[in-house]
Design a protein around this motif. Structure first.
Motif, PDB file in Angstrom:
ATOM      1  N   LYS A 128       0.701  -1.287   0.013  1.00 26.23           N
ATOM      2  CA  LYS A 128       0.139   0.112  -0.086  1.00 26.23           C
ATOM      3  C   LYS A 128       0.917   1.341  -0.059  1.00 26.23           C
ATOM      4  N   GLN A 129       1.853   1.233   0.710  1.00 33.25           N
ATOM      5  CA  GLN A 129       2.814   2.378   0.863  1.00 33.25           C
ATOM      6  C   GLN A 129       3.487   2.585  -0.494  1.00 33.25           C
ATOM      7  N   GLU A 130       3.853   1.477  -1.387  1.00 34.29           N
ATOM      8  CA  GLU A 130       4.192   1.457  -2.511  1.00 34.29           C
ATOM      9  C   GLU A 130       3.176   2.009  -3.800  1.00 34.29           C
ATOM     10  N   GLY A 131       2.104   1.876  -3.494  1.00 35.42           N
ATOM     11  CA  GLY A 131       1.141   2.161  -4.041  1.00 35.42           C
ATOM     12  C   GLY A 131       0.916   0.814  -5.362  1.00 35.42           C
ATOM     13  N   LYS A 132       1.026  -0.270  -4.961  1.00 31.37           N
ATOM     14  CA  LYS A 132       1.019  -1.229  -5.882  1.00 31.37           C
ATOM     15  C   LYS A 132       0.313  -2.469  -5.271  1.00 31.37           C
ATOM     16  N   PRO A 133      -0.414  -3.396  -6.170  1.00 30.01           N
ATOM     17  CA  PRO A 133      -0.873  -4.524  -5.678  1.00 30.01           C
ATOM     18  C   PRO A 133       0.237  -5.376  -5.431  1.00 30.01           C
ATOM     19  N   LEU A 134       0.084  -6.448  -4.830  1.00 29.01           N
ATOM     20  CA  LEU A 134       1.367  -6.914  -3.950  1.00 29.01           C
ATOM     21  C   LEU A 134       2.225  -7.550  -4.962  1.00 29.01           C
ATOM     22  N   HIS A 326      -2.176 -13.174  -5.880  1.00 23.56           N
ATOM     23  CA  HIS A 326      -1.111 -12.432  -6.055  1.00 23.56           C
ATOM     24  C   HIS A 326       0.285 -13.250  -6.380  1.00 23.56           C
ATOM     25  N   LEU A 327       0.320 -14.160  -5.635  1.00 22.79           N
ATOM     26  CA  LEU A 327       1.425 -15.222  -5.796  1.00 22.79           C
ATOM     27  C   LEU A 327       1.549 -16.073  -7.094  1.00 22.79           C
ATOM     28  N   ILE A 328       0.437 -16.264  -7.535  1.00 19.91           N
ATOM     29  CA  ILE A 328       0.557 -17.240  -8.807  1.00 19.91           C
ATOM     30  C   ILE A 328       0.622 -16.267  -9.790  1.00 19.91           C
ATOM     31  N   ILE A 329       0.301 -15.089  -9.761  1.00 13.83           N
ATOM     32  CA  ILE A 329       0.740 -14.208 -11.019  1.00 13.83           C
ATOM     33  C   ILE A 329       1.991 -13.900 -11.229  1.00 13.83           C
ATOM     34  N   GLU A 352     -17.836 -11.528  -0.916  1.00 13.54           N
ATOM     35  CA  GLU A 352     -18.596 -10.265  -0.697  1.00 13.54           C
ATOM     36  C   GLU A 352     -18.031  -9.488   0.769  1.00 13.54           C
ATOM     37  N   HIS A 353     -17.374 -10.184   1.574  1.00  8.33           N
ATOM     38  CA  HIS A 353     -16.845  -9.676   2.783  1.00  8.33           C
ATOM     39  C   HIS A 353     -15.314  -8.730   2.761  1.00  8.33           C
ATOM     40  N   PHE A 354     -14.933  -9.064   1.560  1.00  7.25           N
ATOM     41  CA  PHE A 354     -13.734  -8.182   1.273  1.00  7.25           C
ATOM     42  C   PHE A 354     -13.856  -7.201   0.478  1.00  7.25           C
ATOM     43  N   LYS A 355     -12.869  -5.886   0.975  1.00  9.07           N
ATOM     44  CA  LYS A 355     -13.022  -4.850   0.120  1.00  9.07           C
ATOM     45  C   LYS A 355     -12.509  -4.851  -1.178  1.00  9.07           C
ATOM     46  N   TYR A 356     -11.656  -5.469  -1.409  1.00 11.80           N
ATOM     47  CA  TYR A 356     -10.857  -5.867  -2.777  1.00 11.80           C
ATOM     48  C   TYR A 356     -11.130  -7.314  -3.223  1.00 11.80           C
ATOM     49  N   PRO A 357     -12.343  -7.795  -3.417  1.00  8.86           N
ATOM     50  CA  PRO A 357     -12.614  -9.125  -3.900  1.00  8.86           C
ATOM     51  C   PRO A 357     -11.951  -9.323  -5.030  1.00  8.86           C
ATOM     52  N   VAL A 358     -11.655 -10.752  -5.266  1.00  8.31           N
ATOM     53  CA  VAL A 358     -11.237 -11.434  -6.633  1.00  8.31           C
ATOM     54  C   VAL A 358     -12.078 -11.017  -7.895  1.00  8.31           C
ATOM     55  N   ILE A 359     -11.461 -11.029  -8.890  1.00  4.54           N
ATOM     56  CA  ILE A 359     -12.257 -10.650 -10.147  1.00  4.54           C
ATOM     57  C   ILE A 359     -12.188 -11.728 -11.074  1.00  4.54           C
ATOM     58  N   ILE A 360     -13.115 -12.692 -11.626  1.00  6.70           N
ATOM     59  CA  ILE A 360     -12.906 -13.681 -12.269  1.00  6.70           C
ATOM     60  C   ILE A 360     -13.459 -13.556 -13.553  1.00  6.70           C
ATOM     61  N   LYS A 361     -12.806 -13.599 -14.641  1.00  2.00           N
ATOM     62  CA  LYS A 361     -13.260 -13.449 -16.094  1.00  2.00           C
ATOM     63  C   LYS A 361     -12.811 -14.683 -16.922  1.00  2.00           C
ATOM     64  N   PRO A 368      -5.253  -7.962  -9.607  1.00  3.17           N
ATOM     65  CA  PRO A 368      -5.902  -7.163  -8.788  1.00  3.17           C
ATOM     66  C   PRO A 368      -5.038  -5.844  -9.217  1.00  3.17           C
ATOM     67  N   GLN A 369      -5.941  -4.681  -9.342  1.00 10.28           N
ATOM     68  CA  GLN A 369      -5.257  -3.376  -9.591  1.00 10.28           C
ATOM     69  C   GLN A 369      -5.079  -2.456  -8.204  1.00 10.28           C
ATOM     70  N   ASP A 370      -6.031  -2.903  -7.085  1.00  6.35           N
ATOM     71  CA  ASP A 370      -5.671  -2.172  -6.026  1.00  6.35           C
ATOM     72  C   ASP A 370      -4.685  -2.393  -5.301  1.00  6.35           C
ATOM     73  N   ALA A 371      -3.955  -1.348  -4.643  1.00  6.53           N
ATOM     74  CA  ALA A 371      -2.732  -1.694  -3.640  1.00  6.53           C
ATOM     75  C   ALA A 371      -2.821  -2.376  -2.640  1.00  6.53           C
ATOM     76  N   GLY A 372      -1.946  -2.967  -2.276  1.00  7.68           N
ATOM     77  CA  GLY A 372      -2.146  -3.923  -1.197  1.00  7.68           C
ATOM     78  C   GLY A 372      -2.099  -5.312  -1.507  1.00  7.68           C
ATOM     79  N   TYR A 373      -2.501  -6.197  -0.515  1.00  8.40           N
ATOM     80  CA  TYR A 373      -2.396  -7.691  -0.848  1.00  8.40           C
ATOM     81  C   TYR A 373      -3.745  -8.409  -0.734  1.00  8.40           C
ATOM     82  N   SER A 374      -4.901  -7.506  -0.917  1.00  8.61           N
ATOM     83  CA  SER A 374      -6.350  -7.813  -0.985  1.00  8.61           C
ATOM     84  C   SER A 374      -6.712  -8.538   0.193  1.00  8.61           C
ATOM     85  N   THR A 375      -6.035  -8.247   1.165  1.00  9.48           N
ATOM     86  CA  THR A 375      -6.437  -8.788   2.645  1.00  9.48           C
ATOM     87  C   THR A 375      -7.509  -8.246   3.509  1.00  9.48           C
TER      88      THR A 375
END
Length: 402
Positions: A128-134, A326-329, A352-361, A368-375
């Motif tokens: 998050k401090q680096e402004g990048k997804p993990l 994040h790890l497998i990507i 639905e309980h996570f602020k940055y849920p996974v996106i499956i297409k 993920p595009q949001d900064a952090g570890y999606s935790t």
């Protein structure tokens, strides 16, 4: 620029009553309540950013992991984040080598799960401090810096730091193209929730996950009988600690075209090292919370690359999909450079309980595009599902009392 002294660590016992619908049920875990020890790190930095970390549990026992987190908290409190990530290997060792707590590990069990929760929060805060997804933080990291996050103790007989550096250097070739491929197409996913034992027959589809149920001869006998159906693998056929048992099963099934997959309950990098050495698996299943967070998973990804064993991560549960993507990507972009025989587990529950849920297409994880570890979980979800005082559990426990 990483900055800030970690001024506060809090941890909560968050549980979801998934056993009511038999979600996640299998041969060994018949009534799981998907749960997490949920860690929040705060700093004195002006940015106001917080780090969130989880470790996955099945209900009872989460309170033990919470207790272990609190026992480890003094290692992280009042530490400057810059100092932690500047010597991440040293910090990892400090957590895993606590002179007294190590006795009830070492590097396994409740203490190691607690270690993962704390470290996951540190990684989330750093990203998050680096402004990048993990995944992007890892992909962009200088190889030497990345390797400085890994504890190579106990695995140098299989993978030295210099060998790991050579793997990462080779991974630089075509890295930008693979990153573009991920951003466009995503990472292939597969699901196992269709075969949870509590579901009706109408819901089930074919799946080969023994969930540690068989003895070694049983596993060989059953899978030999099923060979005509050409299963890709048998998952966790016997005790996750039985390395030589897995090797025996693997030796018997490989001629039949059936692989062995295991790893979701492997304690640490040493178990994975021995599974690889013994040729005991054809598909390696890392877990984002069973091992010591990103740090230890990096070492396993690199060992898997050296042995040319495909990594097919374990996911599902509470937040495991959010984390392991994040790890497998990162693995595809910077380490393995391959999608052959590779896929990442996906279970469509609790996102639905996570602020940055996974996106499956198109059956693929989109990076993920949001900064952090999606935790990070939604505050309302945490409040309602905190055990035993959250609204959900107050009602359930009162009903059970009656």
């Amino acid at each position: 620029m990483v900055c800030g002294r970690i001024s506060r660590l809090s941890v909560r016992d968050v549980r979801f009553p998934t056993s009511l619908g038999s979600h996640g049920s299998d041969a060994m875990h018949t009534d799981p309540d998907y749960s997490a020890a949920y860690v929040v790190l705060e700093t004195d930095a002006e940015d106001g950013l917080q780090g969130y970390g989880i470790t996955f549990t099945l209900g009872k026992g989460t309170e033990v992991v919470v207790c272990a987190v609190n026992a480890l908290a003094h290692h992280v409190l009042n530490r400057d984040l810059r100092d932690i990530v500047g010597d991440f290997r040293g910090f990892y060792r400090q957590l895993t080598s606590d002179g007294q707590l190590r006795w009830i590990g070492p590097e396994k069990g409740a203490v190691h799960l607690a270690t993962a929760a704390i470290l996951n929060a540190v990684w989330d805060l750093w990203a998050k401090q680096e402004g990048k997804p993990l995944w992007k933080l890892l992909v962009d990291m200088d190889p030497r810096m990345l390797l400085s996050c890994i504890d190579f103790r106990y695995i140098t007989d299989v993978l030295t730091e210099e060998e790991a550096y050579e793997i990462l250097q080779k991974g630089q070739v075509g890295k930008k193209e693979r990153e573009g491929q991920m951003l466009t197409h995503g990472y292939p996913a597969y699901t196992t929730s269709c075969a949870w034992l509590g579901y009706s027959d109408d819901t089930l589809k074919q799946m080969m996950d023994a969930n540690q149920r068989w003895d070694v001869p049983e596993a060989v006998e059953w899978m030999s009988s099923l060979a005509e159906f050409k299963p890709l693998w048998i998952e966790e056929p016997t005790s996750p600690d039985d390395i030589l048992g897995h090797a025996t099963i693997s030796k018997a099934l490989v001629p039949l075209g059936i692989g062995v997959a295991t790893g979701e309950q492997c304690h640490n990098r040493v178990i994975f090292k021995q599974l690889l050495q013994a040729q005991a698996l054809q598909f390696l299943q890392i877990d984002s919370c069973r091992l010591g967070s990103v740090n230890e998973n990096l070492s396993v990804l690199l060992m898997a690359k050296k042995f040319e064993i495909p990594v097919c991560p374990h996911a599902g549960g509470v937040g495991l999909c959010e984390l392991v993507q994040h790890l497998i990507i990162f693995d595809f972009i910077s380490v393995s450079a391959s999608l052959e025989n590779r896929m990442c587990e996906y279970v469509d529950h609790l996102h639905e309980h996570f602020k940055y849920p996974v996106i499956i297409k198109n059956a693929s994880y989109m990076p993920p595009q949001d900064a952090g570890y999606s935790t990070e979980m939604k505050a309302g979800s945490v409040k309602k599902h905190q055990y035993p005082d959250g609204e959900v559990w107050k009602k359930l426990l009162a009903a059970q009392g009656n």
